[in-house]
Structures are given as structure tokens and as C-alpha cells.
Design an enzyme around this catalytic site. Structure first.
Site, mmCIF file in Angstrom:
data_model
loop_
_atom_site.group_PDB
_atom_site.id
_atom_site.type_symbol
_atom_site.label_atom_id
_atom_site.label_comp_id
_atom_site.label_asym_id
_atom_site.label_seq_id
_atom_site.Cartn_x
_atom_site.Cartn_y
_atom_site.Cartn_z
ATOM 1 N N TRP A 1 0.791 -1.237 0.000
ATOM 2 C CA TRP A 1 0.000 0.000 0.000
ATOM 3 C C TRP A 1 0.811 1.267 0.000
ATOM 4 C CZ3 TRP A 1 1.631 2.393 4.380
ATOM 5 C CH2 TRP A 1 2.012 1.601 5.458
ATOM 6 N N ASN A 2 2.127 1.188 0.219
ATOM 7 C CA ASN A 2 2.822 2.456 0.466
ATOM 8 C C ASN A 2 3.056 3.284 -0.797
ATOM 9 O OD1 ASN A 2 4.694 0.368 -0.135
ATOM 10 N ND2 ASN A 2 6.357 1.629 0.596
ATOM 11 N N LYS B 1 -2.232 -7.818 -8.297
ATOM 12 C CA LYS B 1 -3.156 -7.566 -7.187
ATOM 13 C C LYS B 1 -2.536 -6.544 -6.232
ATOM 14 C CE LYS B 1 -3.629 -9.061 -3.165
ATOM 15 N NZ LYS B 1 -3.928 -7.741 -2.561
ATOM 16 N N PRO B 2 -2.965 -5.285 -6.353
ATOM 17 C CA PRO B 2 -2.490 -4.285 -5.399
ATOM 18 C C PRO B 2 -3.089 -4.532 -4.009
ATOM 19 C CG PRO B 2 -3.312 -3.280 -7.430
ATOM 20 C CD PRO B 2 -3.778 -4.704 -7.421
ATOM 21 N N GLY C 1 6.276 -6.616 -0.233
ATOM 22 C CA GLY C 1 5.491 -6.481 0.993
ATOM 23 C C GLY C 1 6.298 -6.916 2.202
ATOM 24 N N SER C 2 5.600 -7.383 3.217
ATOM 25 C CA SER C 2 6.248 -7.677 4.496
ATOM 26 C C SER C 2 6.953 -9.039 4.470
ATOM 27 C CB SER C 2 5.193 -7.671 5.604
ATOM 28 O OG SER C 2 4.282 -8.720 5.391
ATOM 29 N N GLU D 1 10.529 -8.818 -2.726
ATOM 30 C CA GLU D 1 11.081 -7.516 -2.320
ATOM 31 C C GLU D 1 10.427 -7.185 -0.995
ATOM 32 O OE1 GLU D 1 13.355 -5.886 -3.995
ATOM 33 O OE2 GLU D 1 13.326 -7.055 -5.862
ATOM 34 N N LEU D 2 11.191 -7.248 0.107
ATOM 35 C CA LEU D 2 10.561 -7.206 1.429
ATOM 36 C C LEU D 2 10.979 -5.960 2.214
ATOM 37 C CD1 LEU D 2 10.959 -11.034 2.058
ATOM 38 C CD2 LEU D 2 9.085 -9.823 0.948
ATOM 39 N N CYS E 1 10.150 1.515 1.805
ATOM 40 C CA CYS E 1 10.971 0.375 2.233
ATOM 41 C C CYS E 1 12.412 0.789 2.472
ATOM 42 C CB CYS E 1 10.885 -0.752 1.218
ATOM 43 S SG CYS E 1 11.304 -0.230 -0.450
ATOM 44 N N GLU F 1 11.135 -3.006 11.640
ATOM 45 C CA GLU F 1 10.767 -1.982 10.652
ATOM 46 C C GLU F 1 9.724 -1.049 11.279
ATOM 47 O OE1 GLU F 1 8.834 -3.382 7.069
ATOM 48 O OE2 GLU F 1 10.074 -2.032 5.882
HETATM 49 P P1 NAD Z 1 1.762 -7.106 3.404
HETATM 50 O O1 NAD Z 1 2.732 -8.226 3.358
HETATM 51 O O2 NAD Z 1 0.823 -7.034 4.535
HETATM 52 O O3 NAD Z 1 0.841 -7.097 2.101
HETATM 53 C C1 NAD Z 1 1.408 -6.969 0.804
HETATM 54 C C2 NAD Z 1 0.453 -7.574 -0.203
HETATM 55 O O4 NAD Z 1 0.319 -8.971 0.052
HETATM 56 C C3 NAD Z 1 -0.961 -7.002 -0.183
HETATM 57 O O5 NAD Z 1 -1.406 -6.888 -1.513
HETATM 58 C C4 NAD Z 1 -1.750 -8.057 0.567
HETATM 59 O O6 NAD Z 1 -3.116 -8.107 0.209
HETATM 60 C C5 NAD Z 1 -1.057 -9.327 0.128
HETATM 61 N N1 NAD Z 1 -1.157 -10.437 1.078
HETATM 62 C C6 NAD Z 1 -1.182 -10.367 2.431
HETATM 63 N N2 NAD Z 1 -1.201 -11.616 2.955
HETATM 64 C C7 NAD Z 1 -1.188 -12.472 1.909
HETATM 65 C C8 NAD Z 1 -1.169 -13.897 1.803
HETATM 66 N N3 NAD Z 1 -1.169 -14.679 2.875
HETATM 67 N N4 NAD Z 1 -1.129 -14.445 0.577
HETATM 68 C C9 NAD Z 1 -1.095 -13.674 -0.541
HETATM 69 N N5 NAD Z 1 -1.107 -12.322 -0.499
HETATM 70 C C10 NAD Z 1 -1.140 -11.724 0.714
HETATM 71 O O7 NAD Z 1 2.637 -5.764 3.290
HETATM 72 P P2 NAD Z 1 2.117 -4.263 3.366
HETATM 73 O O8 NAD Z 1 1.861 -3.925 4.797
HETATM 74 O O9 NAD Z 1 1.076 -4.051 2.340
HETATM 75 O O10 NAD Z 1 3.415 -3.448 2.860
HETATM 76 C C11 NAD Z 1 4.392 -2.927 3.702
HETATM 77 C C12 NAD Z 1 5.646 -3.761 3.588
HETATM 78 O O11 NAD Z 1 6.102 -3.750 2.229
HETATM 79 C C13 NAD Z 1 6.791 -3.200 4.393
HETATM 80 O O12 NAD Z 1 7.447 -4.268 5.040
HETATM 81 C C14 NAD Z 1 7.714 -2.599 3.340
HETATM 82 O O13 NAD Z 1 9.062 -2.521 3.698
HETATM 83 C C15 NAD Z 1 7.499 -3.543 2.206
HETATM 84 N N6 NAD Z 1 7.915 -2.938 0.947
HETATM 85 C C16 NAD Z 1 9.045 -3.413 0.336
HETATM 86 C C17 NAD Z 1 9.507 -2.826 -0.838
HETATM 87 C C18 NAD Z 1 10.757 -3.307 -1.532
HETATM 88 O O14 NAD Z 1 10.970 -2.964 -2.680
HETATM 89 N N7 NAD Z 1 11.601 -4.078 -0.864
HETATM 90 C C19 NAD Z 1 8.792 -1.757 -1.397
HETATM 91 C C20 NAD Z 1 7.661 -1.304 -0.736
HETATM 92 C C21 NAD Z 1 7.206 -1.912 0.437
#
Ligand code: NAD
Length: 498
Positions: free
Chosen positions: A153-154, A177-178, A227-228, A249-250, A283, A381
Site C-alpha cells: 500500500w505504500n 493484485k495491489p 510487501g512484508s 522484495e521485502l 521500504c 521496521e
Molecule cells: P503485506 O505483506 O501485509 O501485504 C502486501 C500484499 O500482500 C498485499 O497486496 C496483501 O493483500 C497481500 N497479502 C497479504 N497476505 C497475503 C497472503 N497470505 N497471501 C497472498 N497475499 C497476501 O505488506 P504491506 O503492509 O502491504 O506493505 C508494507 C511492507 O512492504 C513493508 O514491510 C515494506 O518494507 C514492504 N515494501 C518493500 C519494498 C521493496 O521494494 N523491498 C517496497 C515497498 C514496500
């Protein structure tokens, strides 16, 4: 994709993780003003089947044609920049960045279109075997038919397209899927895709949450996830079971080192920008700072003075520097890290816990000293506009502290000159190290490859030529010229090699 606007709702806005409607909260008001109706897993499977059917023709038209189609999409994005920017503004609660993003994405698409033919050409190998002079070889590329992209979401629009564009140029079909937290931009972007029918056959954005993400991971041939760490780990396990590649990419916990020789005004400006931009919800945000003890107090004074100049982007969205947290839950995490640090003896110089203004959660630029690695704020984080500063006695200690982390996304060194900064930067375990500034990663998107260390990622660089080549399987075509060797000569060859 289905998304239904909600009006006059005063619900508090929690997300569901099943097939039900998902309420979406406005970050500036704290109210639910949008409702998602995610597709069922069967609907996801049907969408994926349609994309798969269209993909062979997309590959067959060749790279120049694919680039021409994507350029038309870039034009459509720019022509609709205001409506996309407005939707992203509601998603994120920020105006200037939201309205810049469509232009950034269009420019990135054009950049990839310019670079892609050359990247493919230079990766193509042909020649004669170094061990058998009657065997020649050449390389063919075979794209993964269907790539899944799951994004956070960021940076909603940017991160939904970062991996999709090079994958489309490689010849993949892509389903994106955003995040369910920021889905309003999907409709306007889907409209621009519909304006380019050839693209619409191979690119689809779906709104949904974790369940939709899991359904996608069960269907595709390769997966890009941003994501996370916990979600990345769960998806990596799914991909491992299915024997498909996962490009992850976490999270990050970027360190910045400031040496005694640094220009402290410059260092403070760089650190503050790296920590506070986008309310710290990046991130590669600067999340912890190590400063030579001899200049610690002067640096903190300068940093605090600069931090106090920054205004909240409230009540006028067009003014100020720091927008609301996109997600109330994130504000709770940042407050928790701050409370933990203060309870363990940290000293607050400016800023403080989040405040609620007209329903949105905001936080002023917050400077902390007296921190150490027993505190969450130095290890987990934070994703908020907080700058914790720790003193070090020598460069070895600074490097040890910077490397004392489970992450390794990026880092920064600000020294007296670039050479001194480089000598320290080379010792930091991170994929990209900014020298004499912070957060420079975004400037090298198509230019240079980088590998995330530790839990910050897996699966190779999303940047540089590999950002596209990772979506192509290499097929070696091997040709024997002359007679096929008989079994006896094979035995003689083997004996000669011993
Ligand atoms: P998140 O992991 O909660 O969710 C990310 C995505 O995954 C969302 O679209 C969500 O719907 C989906 N999702 C969640 N659980 C799932 C599952 N069990 N199976 C399949 N899909 C699932 O992360 P967030 O809170 O949306 O984003 C913040 C994180 O993203 C932070 O840790 C940040 O550092 C990281 N991030 C990393 C980068 C990078 O390039 N390394 C860039 C931006 C953000």
C-alpha cells in the site's frame, strides 16, 4: 475487477480476509468511503486462463511491437494523469506525490521500452563449445507465460507496475493484485489499459486481499511479491511447493552512518529527507542513524532544528511536508516502537506520538537519542517519520551496528568526501548503499542490479537488466556439426580428459 464506492459510512474500517466485501478507510478522515468486492478464487482462475490464452500471441509479435503497445499505454496514463492522481491521493492521503506518480510510471514504461531490445540482444549468446569443437550453441528466450504481481500500500500505482512492465516486455502475461488498503487507483488505471486492447488481453489488475493473493499464487508460473517479511515467507513456501520462481522484495531497516568529517548540515538534511519523506512509509527509508560521538551533539542539534521546520500536511493537503499514515495500524506500530524506546531510556528531542486530526493519524518529524539495539525502534521496521540517533566511537563499531540487523535492503554513508564514504559503504551488508546522501535507490531503477541481503528479499535483482531477464527462461540450442561420435570415441575422449 469490482469495486463499489460507499457513501456516508461512519464505520471504523477493518479489512476482512474472506470473500466478503472489504471496507476501505480514507487515511485523512478515518472513515470508510469505499468497498471492495474481491473476485472468488474461481474468478481468479478464469481471469488467469484468459491471460494465458492471449500470451503466446503477445510473445510472437516481438519486442519492438510489444514496446510500441506499452508506449501507447504510457500515453494513456499521462492523458489520464489527473484522475489517476486524484484516486491515488484519496488512497494515500498525499497530494503532490500522488499526482507525480502517473508521470513517473509513464516515464518508467518509456525507459524500459527504450532499453528492452538492447537488454535482450546483449543476453543472447552464440558460439562454439570450449570443450568440443564440433558443437555450437545459441540461446533462445522463453518467457514465463503468466506472472503474478502482489503489491503493498505504500506506493500503490508505482509498485503495482514496477515488475509488471519489464515482464510484459519480456513477453509474459501479467495479473496484478495491489493492496486492499489502497485500491481506489485500480479503476482509473484499468480504464487506461482498456484504451489499449492488445495490452488489455495480457494485463489485468484485480482488487482483493490476502485470499485473492493466495488464489493468484496458486495459478501463475512465476510470482513477484513486494510487501512484508511474513507474507513473503508464506508466499515463498507456496511457490516452492509449486516449483515456480518467487521474486521477493521485502522490508528494510536502513542504517545511515555520519562520520566526524561530514558536513553536518548536509548530513542532517539527507538523513531527515530519507527518514521523513512519505511519512517514512518507504521500504528504503532511513530508519536508524549512527553518528561519530565527537560530532553527535552538534549533529542532533542541527537535525532537530531542521526537523522542527517541517509541517504536517494538515488541514490543507497542498501545504506542509508530512502526510497522514496511510494505515491506522501502521500509526499504532510506530507509537509502540516510540513508547518502547522511551520506556528504555531514549530521549525525545522533537515530535512525539501520533496525533489524530479530523480522523487521520499524523506524526511530526521525531528525533530520538539515547537509543540502542535493545529497542524495537533500532531493530524492527518502523515505517514512520522517526529518526533514532546512536553515537559510535570508531568506524568499526559503526559498521558493526549497521550490520546488526535481520534486514539488508539499503543503507547510506555521509562522510567528508565520497571516497571516505565509499570505503565504509563497501563494508555494509546491503544491496544498495547511498554515498553522501540517503535513499538514492530510486535513481538507478533500470541502470544497476542490486541484491537484497538477509530478509529484505530473495530471487535476484528487480533493477537493471535482470529486472527484465529474470522473466525469461534461457533455452540453449546445441548443434553437432559433422558425424555423431561413436561409443568408443566417447570413451577415448573421457580418458583424454582424465
Ligand atoms: P503485506 O505483506 O501485509 O501485504 C502486501 C500484499 O500482500 C498485499 O497486496 C496483501 O493483500 C497481500 N497479502 C497479504 N497476505 C497475503 C497472503 N497470505 N497471501 C497472498 N497475499 C497476501 O505488506 P504491506 O503492509 O502491504 O506493505 C508494507 C511492507 O512492504 C513493508 O514491510 C515494506 O518494507 C514492504 N515494501 C518493500 C519494498 C521493496 O521494494 N523491498 C517496497 C515497498 C514496500
Amino acid at each position: 475487477m469490482t469495486s463499489v464506492p460507499l457513501t456516508n459510512s461512519h464505520a471504523t474500517g477493518t479489512t476482512t480476509t474472506d470473500d466478503g466485501a472489504m471496507p476501505v478507510t480514507n487515511p485523512r478522515t478515518g472513515r470508510v468511503d469505499h468497498l471492495l468486492r474481491p473476485p472468488t478464487p474461481d474468478e481468479v482462475a478464469r481471469l488467469c486462463a484468459g491471460l494465458r490464452t492471449a500470451q503466446p500471441a503477445w510473445t510472437a509479435v516481438g519486442i519492438d511491437h510489444r514496446a510500441a503497445v506499452l508506449r501507447r499505454w504510457a500515453d494513456a496514463i499521462e492523458a489520464n494523469a489527473t484522475v489517476i492522481g486524484d484516486a491515488e491521493m484519496t488512497d494515500t492521503g498525499r497530494s503532490r506525490v500522488a499526482h507525480e506518480v502517473p508521470y513517473l510510471v509513464a516515464s518508467s514504461i518509456r525507459g524500459w521500452c527504450d532499453a528492452a531490445p538492447g537488454i535482450l540482444e546483449s543476453a543472447r549468446l552464440h558460439g562454439v563449445s570450449s570443450t568440443s569443437c564440433t558443437v555450437s550453441y545459441d540461446t533462445e528466450f522463453d518467457p514465463y507465460a503468466l506472472l503474478g504481481v502482489i503489491s503493498p500500500w505504500n506506493h500503490p500505482f508505482l509498485l503495482a507496475t514496477l515488475d509488471a512492465v519489464p515482464a510484459l516486455l519480456a513477453g509474459c502475461a501479467v495479473i496484478v493484485k495491489p493492496s486492499e488498503v489502497t485500491p481506489r487507483f485500480i479503476g482509473p488505471v484499468a480504464d487506461t489499459i482498456a484504451e489499449v486492447p492488445e495490452l488489455a488481453a495480457v494485463l489485468c489488475l484485480v482488487a482483493g486481499g490476502p485470499r485473492t493473493g493466495r488464489a493468484i499464487a496458486d495459478e501463475v508460473d512465476a510470482l513477484c511479491f513486494t510487501g512484508s517479511v511474513p507474507t513473503g515467507r508464506a508466499l515463498a513456501e507456496t511457490c516452492a511447493r509449486r516449483f515456480i520462481p518467487a521474486f521477493l522484495e521485502l522490508g528494510g531497516k536502513d542504517a545511515a552512518i555520519v562520520t566526524a568529517s561530514a558536513d553536518l548540515q548536509r548530513a542532517a538534511a539527507a538523513v531527515l529527507k530519507g527518514a521523513v519523506h512519505n511519512t517514512g512509509q518507504i521500504c528504503f527509508a532511513t530508519e536508524r542513524v549512527y553518528v561519530d560521538r565527537s560530532v553527535h551533539d552538534t549533529f542532533v542539534k542541527e537535525l532537530t532544528a531542521q526537523a522542527r521546520q517541517l509541517e504536517l500536511n494538515h488541514p490543507d493537503i497542498e501545504r506542509g511536508h508530512i502526510g497522514p499514515f496511510i494505515l491506522a495500524r501502521q500509526a499504532d506500530i510506530v507509537d509502540d516502537h516510540l513508547a518502547d524506546a522511551l520506556a528504555k531510556g531514549a530521549v525525545l528531542h522533537c515530535g512525539g506520538p501520533s496525533e489524530t486530526l479530523d480522523g487521520g493519524r499524523y506524526m511530526r518529524a521525531t528525533v530520538l537519542t539515547g537509543v540502542d539495539h535493545s529497542m524495537k525502534i533500532m531493530r524492527e521496521e518502523t515505517f514512520g517519520p522517526v529518526v533514532p540517533v546512536q553515537a559510535y566511537d570508531d568506524v568499526d563499531e559503526a559498521v558493526r551496528l549497521a550490520n546488526d540487523t535481520t534486514y539488508g535492503l539499503s543503507a547510506a554513508v555521509i562522510a567528508g568526501d565520497a571516497q571516505e564514504a565509499r570505503a565504509i559503504g563497501r563494508r555494509i551488508d546491503a544491496g544498495a548503499v547511498s554515498l553522501m546522501d540517503t535513499s538514492l535507490t530510486i535513481a538507478i531503477m533500470r541502470d544497476v542490479e542490486k541484491t537484497s541481503y538477509n530478509a529484505s528479499g530473495l530471487g535476484g535483482s528487480r533493477m537493471g537488466p535482470n529486472g527484465m531477464l529474470r522473466f525469461l527462461r534461457r533455452k540453449a540450442l546445441l548443434t553437432r556439426s559433422g558425424p555423431v561420435p561413436d561409443m568408443d570415441s566417447l570413451r577415448e575422449d573421457a580418458a583424454a580428459r582424465r
